[in-house]
Enzyme design. Structure first.
Site, PDB file in Angstrom:
ATOM      1  N   ASN A 243      52.606  24.861 -30.162  1.00  0.00           N
ATOM      2  CA  ASN A 243      52.730  24.792 -28.704  1.00  0.00           C
ATOM      3  C   ASN A 243      51.362  24.410 -28.175  1.00  0.00           C
ATOM      4  O   ASN A 243      50.489  25.258 -27.998  1.00  0.00           O
ATOM      5  CB  ASN A 243      53.190  26.132 -28.144  1.00  0.00           C
ATOM      6  CG  ASN A 243      53.383  26.115 -26.635  1.00  0.00           C
ATOM      7  OD1 ASN A 243      53.047  25.133 -25.971  1.00  0.00           O
ATOM      8  ND2 ASN A 243      53.903  27.192 -26.087  1.00  0.00           N
TER       9      ASN A 243
ATOM     10  N   ARG B 105      56.746  22.117 -29.366  1.00  0.00           N
ATOM     11  CA  ARG B 105      57.271  22.335 -28.019  1.00  0.00           C
ATOM     12  C   ARG B 105      56.822  21.163 -27.152  1.00  0.00           C
ATOM     13  O   ARG B 105      55.635  20.852 -27.052  1.00  0.00           O
ATOM     14  CB  ARG B 105      56.729  23.630 -27.420  1.00  0.00           C
ATOM     15  CG  ARG B 105      57.245  23.874 -26.010  1.00  0.00           C
ATOM     16  CD  ARG B 105      56.374  24.827 -25.245  1.00  0.00           C
ATOM     17  NE  ARG B 105      56.890  25.060 -23.895  1.00  0.00           N
ATOM     18  CZ  ARG B 105      56.139  25.428 -22.870  1.00  0.00           C
ATOM     19  NH1 ARG B 105      54.848  25.606 -23.028  1.00  0.00           N
ATOM     20  NH2 ARG B 105      56.680  25.621 -21.685  1.00  0.00           N
TER      21      ARG B 105
ATOM     22  N   HIS C 261      61.868  26.168 -19.447  1.00  0.00           N
ATOM     23  CA  HIS C 261      62.057  27.406 -20.233  1.00  0.00           C
ATOM     24  C   HIS C 261      63.362  27.342 -21.027  1.00  0.00           C
ATOM     25  O   HIS C 261      63.954  28.370 -21.355  1.00  0.00           O
ATOM     26  CB  HIS C 261      62.091  28.648 -19.335  1.00  0.00           C
ATOM     27  CG  HIS C 261      60.820  28.928 -18.606  1.00  0.00           C
ATOM     28  ND1 HIS C 261      60.802  29.422 -17.316  1.00  0.00           N
ATOM     29  CD2 HIS C 261      59.523  28.783 -18.975  1.00  0.00           C
ATOM     30  CE1 HIS C 261      59.548  29.571 -16.927  1.00  0.00           C
ATOM     31  NE2 HIS C 261      58.747  29.192 -17.905  1.00  0.00           N
TER      32      HIS C 261
ATOM     33  N   ARG D 118      52.946  30.209  -8.373  1.00  0.00           N
ATOM     34  CA  ARG D 118      53.746  29.142  -7.778  1.00  0.00           C
ATOM     35  C   ARG D 118      54.643  29.714  -6.683  1.00  0.00           C
ATOM     36  O   ARG D 118      55.171  30.809  -6.801  1.00  0.00           O
ATOM     37  CB  ARG D 118      54.613  28.449  -8.838  1.00  0.00           C
ATOM     38  CG  ARG D 118      53.821  27.806  -9.946  1.00  0.00           C
ATOM     39  CD  ARG D 118      54.749  27.163 -10.961  1.00  0.00           C
ATOM     40  NE  ARG D 118      54.048  26.912 -12.214  1.00  0.00           N
ATOM     41  CZ  ARG D 118      54.572  27.073 -13.418  1.00  0.00           C
ATOM     42  NH1 ARG D 118      55.824  27.498 -13.539  1.00  0.00           N
ATOM     43  NH2 ARG D 118      53.873  26.832 -14.497  1.00  0.00           N
TER      44      ARG D 118
ATOM     45  N   GLU E 277      60.796  32.173 -28.242  1.00  0.00           N
ATOM     46  CA  GLU E 277      60.841  30.719 -28.137  1.00  0.00           C
ATOM     47  C   GLU E 277      60.397  30.044 -29.428  1.00  0.00           C
ATOM     48  O   GLU E 277      60.912  28.979 -29.791  1.00  0.00           O
ATOM     49  CB  GLU E 277      59.983  30.263 -26.956  1.00  0.00           C
ATOM     50  CG  GLU E 277      60.528  30.744 -25.618  1.00  0.00           C
ATOM     51  CD  GLU E 277      59.646  30.380 -24.441  1.00  0.00           C
ATOM     52  OE1 GLU E 277      59.787  29.254 -23.933  1.00  0.00           O
ATOM     53  OE2 GLU E 277      58.815  31.214 -24.042  1.00  0.00           O
TER      54      GLU E 277
END
Length: 404
Positions: A10, A97, A186, A247, A390
């Site tokens: 990742n 990823r 996600h 955010r 993940e």
């Protein structure tokens, strides 16, 4: 010798997270992180879980790591020191990823020159993430040119959304020209957690409707019907949807015009405001939920406001996705905040009894690394905490592709 290992990479803008897994039993052989690449204070933290170094605990290399190439070569050295090197015949693939797959990449994909060029072409849709993902792929291909490199896309799980859900109600020609639509993110987490929730309930994935709440510093919700995503909260970028750490999530698009016309702010300044200086941070000055809840419990009004806004948005999405799905079998919390913040879970579910949601306070307060139900035995809709994985999802998808 059967090759059953997958190295998951990742690659971020200034970091590389990695895990080496053995898909024969889904076990982890090594985990690690290279951080502050190209900056002062760069370091590599490596933990071997198998091989000669297993049991010795974490090892740390504090040295100048100038770029991703040097970072991945350092990772390869640490793995080799544990007998887990990239030259091992047991290594079946490297799983990468990749944040944005656009409309072309809706499944894990073996990377060749054409695929890599396509991923580069998607950089305008994910300027903070795809460039680093590309760099990680390039370096890994140099290190093991003969090994299958597999891209697993954050957006892929959401590609099943119906067209009327994925489209924004803007001029169709403009949307087509500039690839403006809802992609969602996600996806590896939502895919893993929705399947794990079905297993927790003892039911087939195809028979279960789930609302997944992935709550970390970035946060997103999804409505999953029978293992298929039919709606998600993030859109063209990861900015849309829930209140997040930094955010804003949903807001009137005219806020941007107002800040430009009245506030004299540039596009880059507004982009920075909404992505890096908003959410919990913008409301109360902290983006760590642990600190926000501590301050709220101590009576800090700005923290109370931030927490209330965060929870209110979650309630709205649970209600909306209940309407979308028609029947909900479970609402599941995952990721850093979802798995650990019992206060957030309690506040979110409180008042939703008419939707069939009731919490067991004792189960909600208990901490565990295992998937678990936290709803009362009589609840019509299960409420669960399911830790996301993940890296395992990426490894599973990559291994399945190269061993077909």
């Amino acid at each position: 010798m059967t090759a059953t290992r997958v190295l998951v990479l990742n690659s971020g803008s200034s970091s590389v997270k990695y895990q080496l897994l053995d898909m024969a039993d889904s076990s982890r052989l090594a985990v690690g992180l290279v951080e502050r690449i190209g900056e002062e204070g760069s370091r590599l933290v490596h933990e071997p879980l198998a091989g000669p170094g297993a049991g010795g605990g974490r090892r740390e290399r504090a040295e100048v790591i100038a770029d991703h190439g040097q970072a991945l070569r350092a990772v390869a050295e640490e793995l080799a020191a544990d007998g887990l090197g990239l030259d091992s015949p047991e290594l079946a693939a490297v799983g990468h990823r990749v944040v944005h797959g656009g409309t072309r990449f809706t499944a894990p994909t073996v990377i060749d020159d054409e695929v890599l060029a396509e991923i580069r072409s998607l950089i305008p849709l994910a300027p903070l993430h795809n460039p680093a993902n590309v760099t990680g792929i390039e370096v890994a291909r140099e290190l093991r040119a003969d090994l299958p490199q597999v891209a697993v896309f954050d957006t892929a799980f959401h590609a099943s959304m119906p067209e009327h859900v994925a489209r924004y109600a803007i001029d169709a020609a403009t949307a087509e020209k500039y690839s403006v639509r809802r992609y969602g993110f996600h996806g590896t987490s939502h895919a893993f957690v929705s399947r794990a929730t079905a297993a927790l309930l003892g039911r087939a994935v195809e028979d279960v409707n789930v609302i997944v709440l992935h709550l970390g510093n970035g946060a997103s919700a999804s409505a999953v019907r029978g293992g298929v995503c039919v709606e998600t909260s993030m859109g063209l970028t990861p900015l849309e949807g829930l209140v997040m750490g930094t955010r804003s999530g949903d807001l009137d698009p005219a806020v941007i015009f107002h800040l430009a016309r009245v506030g004299g702010m540039s596009v880059d300044e507004i982009d920075s405001l909404l992505n890096k200086k908003s959410g919990l941070l913008g409301l109360c000055g902290d983006n760590d939920m642990r600190e926000v809840t501590r301050r709220a419990e101590a009576g800090d009004e700005s923290a109370r406001l931030a927490l209330a806004a965060y929870v209110h948005r979650l309630k709205k999405y649970i209600g909306a996705y209940t309407a979308v799905l028609g029947r909900v079998d479970a609402v599941v919390f995952t990721a850093g905040v979802g798995e650990n913040a019992s206060v957030v879970r309690e506040a979110t579910v409180s008042g939703l009894e008419e939707l069939g949601l009731t919490l067991d306070p004792e189960a909600n307060a208990a901490r565990s690394p295992e998937p678990r139900l936290i709803s009362t035995a009589s609840a019509r809709v299960a409420v669960a905490v399911v830790p996301t994985d993940e890296e395992l999802e990426i490894a599973t998808q990559a291994y399945a592709l190269v061993t077909q």
